[in-house]
Design an enzyme around this catalytic site. Structure first.
Site, PDB file in Angstrom:
ATOM      1  N   GLU A 225      58.683  24.046 -43.484  1.00  0.00           N
ATOM      2  CA  GLU A 225      58.916  23.490 -44.689  1.00  0.00           C
ATOM      3  C   GLU A 225      57.908  24.230 -45.476  1.00  0.00           C
ATOM      4  OE1 GLU A 225      59.468  18.977 -43.559  1.00  0.00           O
ATOM      5  OE2 GLU A 225      60.366  19.551 -45.619  1.00  0.00           O
ATOM      6  N   HIS A 241      56.634  20.328 -16.920  1.00  0.00           N
ATOM      7  CA  HIS A 241      57.802  20.246 -15.951  1.00  0.00           C
ATOM      8  C   HIS A 241      59.161  20.893 -16.452  1.00  0.00           C
ATOM      9  CE1 HIS A 241      55.668  17.061 -13.633  1.00  0.00           C
ATOM     10  NE2 HIS A 241      54.981  16.963 -14.895  1.00  0.00           N
ATOM     11  N   LYS A 336      71.575  18.245 -48.945  1.00  0.00           N
ATOM     12  CA  LYS A 336      71.901  16.680 -49.418  1.00  0.00           C
ATOM     13  C   LYS A 336      72.968  16.837 -50.376  1.00  0.00           C
ATOM     14  CE  LYS A 336      67.289  14.850 -48.496  1.00  0.00           C
ATOM     15  NZ  LYS A 336      66.105  14.465 -48.916  1.00  0.00           N
TER      16      LYS A 336
HETATM   17  C1  F6R Z   1      60.344  17.314 -48.366  1.00  0.00           C
HETATM   18  C2  F6R Z   1      60.205  16.757 -46.865  1.00  0.00           C
HETATM   19  C3  F6R Z   1      61.432  16.074 -46.329  1.00  0.00           C
HETATM   20  C4  F6R Z   1      61.649  14.733 -46.745  1.00  0.00           C
HETATM   21  C5  F6R Z   1      62.887  14.074 -46.283  1.00  0.00           C
HETATM   22  C6  F6R Z   1      63.072  12.717 -46.641  1.00  0.00           C
HETATM   23  O1  F6R Z   1      58.982  17.707 -48.571  1.00  0.00           O
HETATM   24  O2  F6R Z   1      59.196  16.508 -46.539  1.00  0.00           O
HETATM   25  O3  F6R Z   1      61.380  16.045 -44.999  1.00  0.00           O
HETATM   26  O4  F6R Z   1      60.621  13.647 -46.644  1.00  0.00           O
HETATM   27  O5  F6R Z   1      64.187  14.789 -46.652  1.00  0.00           O
HETATM   28  O6  F6R Z   1      63.369  12.470 -47.906  1.00  0.00           O
HETATM   29  P1  F6R Z   1      62.344  11.308 -48.751  1.00  0.00           P
HETATM   30  O7  F6R Z   1      60.910  11.456 -47.961  1.00  0.00           O
HETATM   31  O8  F6R Z   1      62.333  11.248 -50.049  1.00  0.00           O
HETATM   32  O9  F6R Z   1      62.848  10.002 -48.153  1.00  0.00           O
END
Ligand code: F6R
Length: 342
Positions: A225, A241, A336
């Protein structure tokens, strides 16, 4: 250009400051937990539900407890609780945004199960539902990337776990770890800069075990990320393994350049210590480099968070070397959106 200058040149949103604020986050997490003033929870285990940056706190807290855990504690990443989850296990739903559909689904699943619930979030659907249902909300400060709020995720989860009676409180360790990290910051930054230079251009393959297993996964995700770079993690002794054989195909004429990063800790089983040693020797001919990192600090919590911070800083240093802004995760956001946000 120094490592800090190189990061700052690509970091308009201040991800470096966010990582450097880990000690403050830890102290604030404890305060926020206290401020939520939770009623006693009668339960026989704890399920932490979350995704990505909001889930890792559960894994890290569990690792910090280690053998001190007296009741089951697990992290669930997904849309459902396990069919074996009994209703006397508390369900802690952690979502920084409060809008992560998997976590929101687990919140509903916990209601259907009749399990006691606790939430931690900055707002969103999760906060709205919890407020409507009379479920406690531990409020998190807005304005961070979820993954940069790892101090909150870890500190709040550790406190929730102690509150639920799955382990004794590690609050004094958390306080000491915050001070330790502050004292180590310059050394960690320098080490991160060196490591990022050494692995630049290769794919990091991180290995941990026990205390450092979730840290290895955290490093992988932070390279993905923050540095926008592929990375993989596995655990010892399992990797001896299978993955160890795959290294035979690594290298310039094969699958490409890979760098091994071993996260080693004094609490590891003596045979695991030996395995890291021998594995390093065996894969070295096909690796760009094998970087063996021994955690530093007194308590488990101190060593765990030291290793987390080194990984976070290394991922930023790599972003600096690659000239990429560590903050945006556009592809996660667009995915998303395409799924249709709740
Ligand atoms: C973005 C990040 C992502 C979010 C994940 C869940 O910085 O680290 O991995 O954590 O998409 O979103 P939240 O944390 O808002 O539930």
């Amino acid at each position: 250009m120094s490592v800090v200058e190189r990061i700052q040149a690509v970091d308009p949103s201040g991800q470096l400051d966010a990582v450097r604020s880990l000690p403050d986050q830890l102290r604030d997490a404890v305060w926020r937990f206290d401020s939520a003033d939770l009623a006693p929870v009668d339960c026989r285990g704890l399920v932490v539900c979350g995704m990505g940056g909001s889930a890792i706190g559960g894994d890290l807290a569990r690792a910090a407890f280690g053998d001190r855990l007296t009741l089951p504690m697990e992290t669930v990443r997904g849309y459902a609780l396990s069919s074996a989850t009994p209703p006397d296990h508390a369900v802690f739903c952690s979502s920084y945004s409060g809008n992560t559909e998997e976590t929101v689904a687990c919140y509903a699943a916990a209601e259907a199960l009749g399990a006691p619930r606790i939430t931690a979030t900055t707002g969103g659907t999760l906060a709205e539902s919890a407020r409507a249902d009379g479920v406690p909300v531990i409020g998190l400060p807005a304005g961070l990337q979820p993954r940069a709020a790892v101090g909150y995720g870890f500190g709040v989860t550790a406190e929730v776990a102690a509150h639920c009676g799955v382990a004794s409180s590690i609050r004094t360790e958390i306080d000491a770890a915050a001070a330790h990290l502050e004292s180590q910051l310059d050394a960690l930054m320098a080490r991160a800069g060196e490591l990022a230079e050494a692995i630049q251009g290769s794919v990091p393959v991180i290995a941990g075990c026990g205390l450092t297993a979730p840290v290895g996964y955290r490093w992988k995700c932070q390279f993905n990320e923050n540095s926008k770079w592929p990375a993989f993690s596995h655990v010892m002794p399992e990797l001896d393994h299978n993955e160890i054989v795959g290294w035979q195909g690594a290298g310039a004429g094969g699958a490409g350049e890979f760098s091994a990063i071993f996260l080693e800790d004094r609490d590891h089983h003596p045979r695991v210590r030996q395995r890291f040693e021998l594995t390093a020797e065996l894969i070295a001919p096909n690796a760009r480099g094998v970087h063996r990192i021994e955690t530093e600090g007194e308590s488990r919590t101190e060593r765990l968070l030291w290793a987390v911070m080194l990984g976070d800083l290394t991922s930023l240093a790599l972003a600096g070397l690659r000239g990429v802004d560590p903050e945006p995760v556009d592809v996660i956001e667009s995915l998303k959106d395409r799924l249709g946000r709740p």
